[in-house]
Design a protein around this motif. Structure first.
Motif, PDB file in Angstrom:
ATOM      1  N   LEU A 265       7.580   2.194 -27.986  1.00  0.00           N
ATOM      2  CA  LEU A 265       8.111   3.501 -28.379  1.00  0.00           C
ATOM      3  C   LEU A 265       8.907   3.529 -29.683  1.00  0.00           C
ATOM      4  CD1 LEU A 265       9.110   4.944 -24.879  1.00  0.00           C
ATOM      5  CD2 LEU A 265       6.910   5.009 -26.060  1.00  0.00           C
TER       6      LEU A 265
ATOM      7  N   CYS B 196       5.749   8.774 -26.337  1.00  0.00           N
ATOM      8  CA  CYS B 196       7.106   8.976 -25.822  1.00  0.00           C
ATOM      9  C   CYS B 196       7.158   8.448 -24.384  1.00  0.00           C
ATOM     10  CB  CYS B 196       7.521  10.438 -25.895  1.00  0.00           C
ATOM     11  SG  CYS B 196       6.406  11.582 -25.079  1.00  0.00           S
ATOM     12  N   GLU B 197       8.310   8.556 -23.740  1.00  0.00           N
ATOM     13  CA  GLU B 197       8.504   7.900 -22.433  1.00  0.00           C
ATOM     14  C   GLU B 197       7.521   8.372 -21.370  1.00  0.00           C
ATOM     15  OE1 GLU B 197      12.481   7.645 -20.958  1.00  0.00           O
ATOM     16  OE2 GLU B 197      13.304   7.074 -22.895  1.00  0.00           O
TER      17      GLU B 197
END
Length: 199
Positions: free
Chosen positions: A25, A32-33
């Protein structure tokens, strides 16, 4: 991939066998997460879906000498963003045989290298890269986001130079160290048997 989409490159094939992991990331603007554990190529496709001028083809495969011809068939230029010697060796062998130009890029920590390889005109990968005794990975050593951002920008700029028939790094290697803000370009020499047969 983002830069190529912004430039409106017509067709881009994304090849990557991996899934998004947390350590990706900090250096990957497309992830993204919520994307963790998802295939990288599919996440990239979704993130770039608004760029209608570029057709992206996602291939979730590990490129090696066994499938390189299938994966790269029909390409005009190869942008190397791989992380291992074997994949780059396979790319080089394919591109030398098919006379396809490719742009090498390697990065780790705060350093990177970029070079344009034009079969029949410049030294190839084998001329400057020997099989390492032990490969170093970004997982072990880490890599700074600014390193990958700048390396990608230089690689895509060299693609534009190549398309304009004025590749700045044809037969040369650009090396930079961001901590020291040191940039250098040095010539490459023909040294491998494959190139010596061509020249």
């Amino acid at each position: 991939a983002l830069l190529l989409a912004q430039l409106g490159v017509k067709n881009v094939t994304l090849i990557d066998p991996d899934v998004v992991e947390l350590f990706n990331l900090p250096r990957q603007p497309l992830f993204c997460e919520k994307d963790v554990a998802k295939p990288k190529v599919k996440v990239a496709m979704e993130a770039l879906s608004e760029f209608n001028l570029t057709k992206f083809v996602p291939l979730q495969e590990y490129l090696d000498k066994r499938n390189v011809a299938k994966l790269l068939s029909g390409c005009d230029v190869v942008l190397d963003c791989t992380d291992n010697y074997a994949a780059r060796k396979a790319i080089n062998d394919f591109c030398m045989e098919k006379r396809v130009p490719w742009i090498y890029c390697g990065a780790i920590k705060d350093v990177a290298m970029v070079s344009t390889i034009i079969p029949g005109k410049t030294p190839c990968f084998n001329c400057f890269a020997k099989k390492p005794v032990k490969e170093i990975s970004c997982v072990e050593q880490g890599i700074v986001a600014t390193t990958t951002a700048l390396a990608a920008s230089l690689q895509v700029q060299e693609l534009l130079n190549l398309l304009g028939e004025k590749p700045t790094l044809g037969g040369k290697m650009l090396h930079f160290n961001l901590s020291a803000l040191n940039f250098s370009v040095f010539p490459l020499q023909f040294s491998c048997k494959q190139c010596k047969k061509l020249f």
